[in-house]
Scaffold this motif. Structure first.
Motif, PDB file in Angstrom:
ATOM      1  N   ARG A  36       0.843  -1.199   0.000  1.00  0.00           N
ATOM      2  CA  ARG A  36       0.000   0.000   0.000  1.00  0.00           C
ATOM      3  C   ARG A  36       0.877   1.247   0.000  1.00  0.00           C
ATOM      4  N   ILE A  37       1.962   1.226   0.759  1.00  0.00           N
ATOM      5  CA  ILE A  37       2.866   2.381   0.817  1.00  0.00           C
ATOM      6  C   ILE A  37       3.609   2.541  -0.501  1.00  0.00           C
ATOM      7  N   LEU A  42      -2.779   2.681  -4.536  1.00  0.00           N
ATOM      8  CA  LEU A  42      -3.482   2.247  -5.742  1.00  0.00           C
ATOM      9  C   LEU A  42      -3.888   0.784  -5.614  1.00  0.00           C
ATOM     10  N   THR A  43      -5.020   0.455  -6.177  1.00  0.00           N
ATOM     11  CA  THR A  43      -5.479  -0.911  -6.142  1.00  0.00           C
ATOM     12  C   THR A  43      -5.608  -1.449  -7.563  1.00  0.00           C
ATOM     13  N   SER A  48      -7.561  -0.919 -14.815  1.00  0.00           N
ATOM     14  CA  SER A  48      -6.100  -0.781 -14.882  1.00  0.00           C
ATOM     15  C   SER A  48      -5.458  -1.940 -15.648  1.00  0.00           C
ATOM     16  N   LEU A  49      -6.131  -3.064 -15.750  1.00  0.00           N
ATOM     17  CA  LEU A  49      -5.615  -4.183 -16.532  1.00  0.00           C
ATOM     18  C   LEU A  49      -5.753  -3.941 -18.025  1.00  0.00           C
ATOM     19  N   VAL A  50      -6.779  -3.205 -18.439  1.00  0.00           N
ATOM     20  CA  VAL A  50      -7.045  -2.949 -19.848  1.00  0.00           C
ATOM     21  C   VAL A  50      -6.081  -1.914 -20.411  1.00  0.00           C
TER      22      VAL A  50
END
Length: 51
Positions: A36-37, A42-43, A48-50
């Motif tokens: 996370r740091i 961002l998750t 985000s995969l596309v």
């Protein structure tokens, strides 16, 4: 029971110590916190995969 048998039992499937149980449960939490740091919170999403 001899000291060697006690050591063997504790190392290979005997009772686990508190420190070992704490380490096993806190390690995943630490890994998630570090990622996370490093990623700035961002998750991973399908969007985000596309991209």
């Amino acid at each position: 029971m001899s000291r060697t048998e006690d050591l063997r039992k504790n190392l290979f499937g005997g009772t686990t110590s508190r420190a070992r149980r704490f380490g096993m449960s806190s390690t995943p939490v630490a890994v998630v916190a570090l990622f996370r740091i490093w990623t700035g919170g961002l998750t991973l999403t399908s969007g985000s995969l596309v991209e």
